[in-house]
Design an enzyme around this catalytic site. Structure first.
Site, PDB file in Angstrom:
ATOM      1  N   THR A 118       7.618  -6.370  -0.904  1.00 23.00           N
ATOM      2  CA  THR A 118       8.087  -5.951   0.418  1.00 23.00           C
ATOM      3  C   THR A 118       8.261  -7.130   1.370  1.00 23.00           C
ATOM      4  OG1 THR A 118       5.791  -5.557   1.092  1.00 23.00           O
ATOM      5  CG2 THR A 118       7.029  -3.667   0.226  1.00 23.00           C
ATOM      6  N   GLY A 147       9.822  -9.688   3.595  1.00 20.44           N
ATOM      7  CA  GLY A 147      11.120  -9.818   4.248  1.00 20.44           C
ATOM      8  C   GLY A 147      11.846  -8.525   4.526  1.00 20.44           C
ATOM      9  N   LYS A 180      10.607   0.497  13.137  1.00 19.55           N
ATOM     10  CA  LYS A 180      10.593   0.395  11.679  1.00 19.55           C
ATOM     11  C   LYS A 180       9.287   0.952  11.129  1.00 19.55           C
ATOM     12  CE  LYS A 180      11.461  -4.022  11.845  1.00 19.55           C
ATOM     13  NZ  LYS A 180      11.914  -5.422  11.630  1.00 19.55           N
TER      14      LYS A 180
END
Length: 272
Positions: free
Chosen positions: A213, A215, A181
């Site tokens: 941002t 979670g 990610k």
């Protein structure tokens, strides 16, 4: 119609910690499942006292209770995919690993270690247990860049080549696929990488300027779980989830929750 032939709506199980502020953890997972049309079930592994500004207290659930929740769900409900998030301690990791042993459902493992606020969520002595017990069980491992570095005992990747190299190194620890990610990366674009033994696929979107941002990592992983629960192929699921999360971040300023790092808008496709 007998129970044997009764069809069931796709269902997913999240095994994770609770976020009292509602933006991450179990709460984000269940919102995501619902937003993407999947029935959500849960097993809570830890209680956290937190909001958009930080975590003030963490209390792990007794491992037997975590296992009992998992057992209660899978004994009654056909689970099409499982997401595993915050586990907090080595004992919890071992208990959860045993509880899901033998299940055929795909498992998305999100190695939650540090909150968006910077607060630690995984004990130092539990990292090695996570690597040896659960990583080989994962269908997809979804670390952010600092988590990937900690799992590998390396510096956080700063270049595209380094990100991909770390993804392949994590594959060697046992998961069938790795999603690196890119939210913690730099530059005007945010890139997530889906890495398997055969392919590397990049999913790119413009980096949005917002403080909301909180979670995002949980949400991407649970979105992927929801799509896998519906039977979507992994590469297609990742493409759908990457685009969906981008729009959830874009819409976060519309709801403007809290005084710190607010949550994304999980229901941006449904209400504004």
């Amino acid at each position: 119609m007998s129970d044997k032939f009764r069809s069931q709506h796709p269902a997913a199980l999240t095994i994770a910690g609770s976020d009292s502020g509602g933006g991450a953890g179990i709460q984000a997972d269940l919102k995501t499942f619902s937003a993407l049309g999947v029935f959500g079930t849960s097993a809570i592994t830890a209680l956290t006292a937190q909001n958009t500004q930080g975590v003030t207290r963490v209390q792990a659930v007794e491992p037997g209770m975590a296992a009992a929740q998992i057992s209660a769900v899978i004994d009654d409900i056909a689970i099409n995919a499982i997401k595993i998030g915050m586990l907090a301690t080595a004992d919890l990791i071992l208990e959860v690993t045993e509880a899901v042993e033998g299940l055929s459902s795909p498992i998305v493992l999100d190695p939650v270690m540090i909150a968006t606020s910077g607060d630690p969520l995984l004990a130092d002595d539990a990292v090695e247990t996570l690597k040896t017990a659960l990583l080989p069980r994962a269908t997809v491992l979804t670390p952010n860049l600092p988590e990937a570095a900690r799992l590998l005992c390396q510096d956080t990747a700063a270049t595209e080549d380094h990100v991909i190299a770390q993804g392949f190194a994590l594959l060697e620890l046992g998961p069938k696929a790795v999603v690196m990610k890119g939210g913690h990366g730099r530059g005007e674009s945010c890139r997530d990488y889906l890495i398997t033994a055969e392919t590397v696929t990049a999913y790119e979107a413009p980096r949005l300027k917002t403080r909301n941002t909180h979670g995002t990592g949980c949400t991407l992983s649970s979105a992927l779980t929801a799509e896998l629960a519906k039977g979507t192929l992994l590469s297609d699921a990742m493409e759908r989830c990457h685009g969906w999360l981008h729009e959830a971040i874009r819409a976060s300023d519309l709801i403007n929750i809290g005084k710190g790092h607010g949550p994304v808008h999980h229901f941006h496709e449904i209400w504004k």
